[in-house]
Motif scaffolding. Sequence first.
Motif, mmCIF file in Angstrom:
data_model
loop_
_atom_site.group_PDB
_atom_site.id
_atom_site.type_symbol
_atom_site.label_atom_id
_atom_site.label_comp_id
_atom_site.label_asym_id
_atom_site.label_seq_id
_atom_site.Cartn_x
_atom_site.Cartn_y
_atom_site.Cartn_z
ATOM 1 N N ARG A 193 0.858 -1.180 0.000
ATOM 2 C CA ARG A 193 0.000 0.000 0.000
ATOM 3 C C ARG A 193 0.895 1.231 0.000
ATOM 4 O O ARG A 193 1.573 1.513 0.977
ATOM 5 N N PHE A 194 0.899 1.973 -1.087
ATOM 6 C CA PHE A 194 1.729 3.164 -1.187
ATOM 7 C C PHE A 194 1.029 4.180 -2.083
ATOM 8 O O PHE A 194 0.169 3.835 -2.898
ATOM 9 N N ARG A 195 1.410 5.424 -1.927
ATOM 10 C CA ARG A 195 0.794 6.499 -2.686
ATOM 11 C C ARG A 195 1.177 6.375 -4.168
ATOM 12 O O ARG A 195 2.346 6.217 -4.499
ATOM 13 N N GLY A 196 0.193 6.442 -5.015
ATOM 14 C CA GLY A 196 0.431 6.342 -6.450
ATOM 15 C C GLY A 196 0.399 4.926 -6.987
ATOM 16 O O GLY A 196 0.771 4.699 -8.144
ATOM 17 N N ARG A 197 -0.052 3.972 -6.165
ATOM 18 C CA ARG A 197 -0.085 2.578 -6.635
ATOM 19 C C ARG A 197 -1.045 2.409 -7.810
ATOM 20 O O ARG A 197 -0.724 1.756 -8.803
ATOM 21 N N ASN A 198 -2.219 3.012 -7.714
ATOM 22 C CA ASN A 198 -3.189 2.895 -8.801
ATOM 23 C C ASN A 198 -2.692 3.590 -10.065
ATOM 24 O O ASN A 198 -2.938 3.120 -11.186
#
Length: 295
Positions: free
Chosen positions: A117-122
């Motif tokens: 889970r990290f920022r910008g994964r999508n």
Amino acid sequence: MAPPAAAPQLTASAHAKRAASRRAALEWIAVHALGIAATLFFVLPFVFVFLTAVMTDNQALTGDLWPKDWRWSNFGTVWNTPGFLTWWRNTLLYAGLGTLLTVVSSTPVAYALAKFRFRGRNVAMMLVIATMMLPPQVIIVPMYLFWAKQLHMSGTLWPLIIPLAFGDAFSIFLLRQFLLTIPKEYTDAARVDGCGDLRTMLRVVVPMAKPAIAAVALFQFFSCWNDYFGPQIYASENPAAWTLSYGLESFKGAHHTNWNLTMAATVLVMAPVIVVFFFAQKAFIEGVTLTGVKG
């Protein structure tokens, strides 16, 4: 008076059962007839190629579809053609090394996109999918200039093999979809036992993802084995770097009147792919079926 009243009911029930059994039999016949027709549609071209490959030169492509004289020596003639073994070795190198690099490089990326889970994964996942929509012909000119003019690797297969060490978009997508179906409890339990992210992936996730990895490996192997566009661009100037797909075109040009030899060469090119799929079809079908269950 009860038996005469019950008789019509029994007769109607018997008629309904017979009608249902006839319907089931007709459905069974229709489904199997369609299956046989579809099988013949795909199998008959291979049968035609094989039968032509063992014919004499005079009989090939005539109205007589069954060989009068079985010429198994056609395969030996093709095998001993100058350059054929070189094409075979180059194709094995390209397909084998390319498949290995794709699996090794794509698995960690898919694991990170599925379990971290990290920022910008999508956004990262959308970029991966976007690269799948980009035709290779769009970037072939700058890529060729880079490999040929800057790195001086034209005339080799390395411009096709080296990029696979940095992952493949389709493989990453397929693996990521499968890894999403693995319960989070397994990775959490591994971390509780003291496993780091790399060890968790190697010891827990990879063994559970064997069907998907096998499917990705087969997809990549078939893609490299059948690749014609890439060798034509990078290796056409050097016959020593030709693969079977590109060399087969040269062989057909040299033997355009010997269709039995051309078909024999085609059989030798197709045979490894058919054998690999025959022995690995269970893992392949299982991996493809289980991917995409969770988005």
